[in-house]
Scaffold this motif. Structure first.
Motif, short mmCIF file in Angstrom:
data_model
loop_
_atom_site.label_atom_id
_atom_site.label_comp_id
_atom_site.label_asym_id
_atom_site.label_seq_id
_atom_site.Cartn_x
_atom_site.Cartn_y
_atom_site.Cartn_z
N ASN A 275 -30.07 -1.47 49.12
CA ASN A 275 -30.06 -0.87 50.63
C ASN A 275 -30.44 -2.39 51.45
OD1 ASN A 275 -29.86 1.17 52.64
ND2 ASN A 275 -32.23 0.47 52.91
N LEU A 276 -31.32 -3.10 51.13
CA LEU A 276 -31.61 -4.34 52.15
C LEU A 276 -30.36 -5.06 51.92
CD1 LEU A 276 -35.43 -4.99 50.80
CD2 LEU A 276 -34.48 -3.80 52.99
N SER A 277 -29.73 -5.21 50.92
CA SER A 277 -28.86 -6.06 50.81
C SER A 277 -27.71 -5.72 51.96
CB SER A 277 -27.82 -6.12 49.32
OG SER A 277 -26.63 -6.79 49.45
N ASN A 278 -27.28 -4.15 51.83
CA ASN A 278 -26.25 -3.71 52.78
C ASN A 278 -27.00 -3.66 54.11
OD1 ASN A 278 -24.64 -2.85 50.82
ND2 ASN A 278 -25.66 -0.63 50.49
N ILE A 279 -28.11 -3.83 54.55
CA ILE A 279 -28.77 -3.94 55.97
C ILE A 279 -28.40 -5.46 56.17
CG2 ILE A 279 -30.78 -4.17 57.46
CD1 ILE A 279 -32.01 -1.90 55.72
N LEU A 280 -28.60 -6.32 55.50
CA LEU A 280 -28.24 -7.76 55.93
C LEU A 280 -26.65 -7.99 56.21
CD1 LEU A 280 -30.57 -9.52 53.43
CD2 LEU A 280 -30.97 -9.26 55.92
N ALA A 281 -25.83 -7.30 55.41
CA ALA A 281 -24.64 -7.56 55.50
C ALA A 281 -23.94 -7.06 56.75
CB ALA A 281 -23.72 -6.56 54.17
N PHE A 282 -24.35 -5.96 57.19
CA PHE A 282 -23.81 -5.49 58.56
C PHE A 282 -24.76 -6.19 59.68
CE2 PHE A 282 -23.09 -1.66 56.12
CZ PHE A 282 -21.94 -1.40 56.41
N THR A 283 -25.79 -6.78 59.29
CA THR A 283 -26.64 -7.32 60.45
C THR A 283 -26.00 -8.68 60.76
OG1 THR A 283 -28.83 -6.52 59.55
CG2 THR A 283 -28.79 -8.76 60.81
#
Length: 328
Positions: free
Chosen positions: A41-49
């Protein structure tokens, strides 16, 4: 006494409020749903960020100079359409199409800057008009249909911009590294260079800045160009990651980006900006968007939370400014 003084100085900084809010967000969402803090989930947040983050970094400098750009969202959608149309039609190789998209974006930013500085038209009106022109062009060229991007395959450009690697079980996108580099470079420029002094002077008191030899107009034109170029880079990264170049992409992004910058502590009226605060503001909004979904709040309620955060942070920044002016 010295420790208390250090604490008071820390609280007085514009980044303090956003930092506390981000920590509170992480604690609340992580406590309600443990999956929130998972590596995936943290990886996905960073990808969109990264995608909105690149635009927000450039917008920080532009707003510090006393201007802002409403056309960044339309460029986010238009530039990938231009690049992939050139590539898919066989007109140019992908690298050439990429460079053409960046050059066109720079020209659009240059036009924005000239209208604002030479014709003395408010940036709100200039960039609103450019938003409509650019978005309309993207829709007209594509008839409103997305352009395919899956022909990129193993193209080196795709790997350089959005390739992935793992740190343990944590997936990291190359785009995150580009975002980090941009944040470091622009943060250094704003706080440690003559150009940064010019940017802050242009937004704080442009007449006094001109009297001291600051080329206010040229500074603003270059910042409009920077905004357009980073918006294009963000849109291209998004198109590769999602395998779609949609002419409607980026709709509403201009307001969300401005919210990120303002929440981070940059003055809407110019003269004061902080890249660190903007990075915190970026993460605050992206964490909020992800977290409310994971804890079961309808995604359509996102704007309610964002509006409340903006109002709360503006009240906090105003209170801190008053305390600073009163010498407390």
């Amino acid at each position: 006494m010295e420790q208390r003084s250090l604490l008071q100085r820390a609280i007085a900084r514009p980044e303090f409020g956003p930092f506390v809010l981000l920590v509170v967000e992480l604690a609340i969402f992580g406590g309600i749903n443990p999956d929130f803090l998972s590596a995936d989930n943290l990886s996905n947040i960073l990808a969109f960020t990264v995608e909105l983050g690149l635009i927000a970094l450039a917008m920080t400098l532009l707003m510090t100079s006393g201007e802002f750009d409403l056309s960044v969202g339309s460029l986010f959608g238009f530039s990938p359409v231009l690049m992939w149309t050139l590539f898919n039609s066989g007109a140019t190789p992908l690298w050439t199409a990429f460079l053409i998209a960046l050059v066109v974006a720079a020209l659009i930013g240059w036009v924005n800057g000239l209208f604002v500085t030479r014709l003395k038209i408010p940036s709100f009106l200039v960039t609103l008009g450019m938003l409509l022109v650019v978005r309309g062009t993207a829709l007209f060229v594509t008839n409103g249909f997305p352009q395919r991007t899956w022909n990129a395959g193993d193209q080196p450009l795709a790997e350089i911009l959005v390739g992935t690697f793992y740190v343990g079980s944590f997936r990291v996108y190359m785009s995150l590294l580009w975002f980090a580099i941009a944040a470091i470079v622009l943060g250094y420029v704003l706080t440690k260079t003559k150009a940064g002094n010019w940017i802050q002077a242009a937004g704080g008191n442009p007449n006094a800045a001109r009297a001291r030899g600051v080329n206010v107009d040229a500074t603003k034109v270059w910042l409009f160009i920077l905004c357009s170029v980073l918006s294009t880079l963000a849109g291209i990264i998004s198109s590769i990651r999602t395998s779609s170049a949609n002419p409607n992409s980026g709709t509403g992004y201009e307001l969300e980006v401005i919210a990120m910058v303002v929440i981070g502590g940059t003055a809407l009226t110019g003269g004061r900006g902080t890249i660190i605060g903007t990075v915190l503001g970026i993460f605050i909004l992206r964490v909020m968007r992800n977290g409310i979904v994971l804890i079961g709040v309808p995604g359509l309620a996102y704007n309610i939370f964002i509006g409340a955060i903006i109002l709360g942070m503006m009240a906090l920044h105003s209170w801190l400014d008053r305390r600073h002016q009163e010498g407390r």
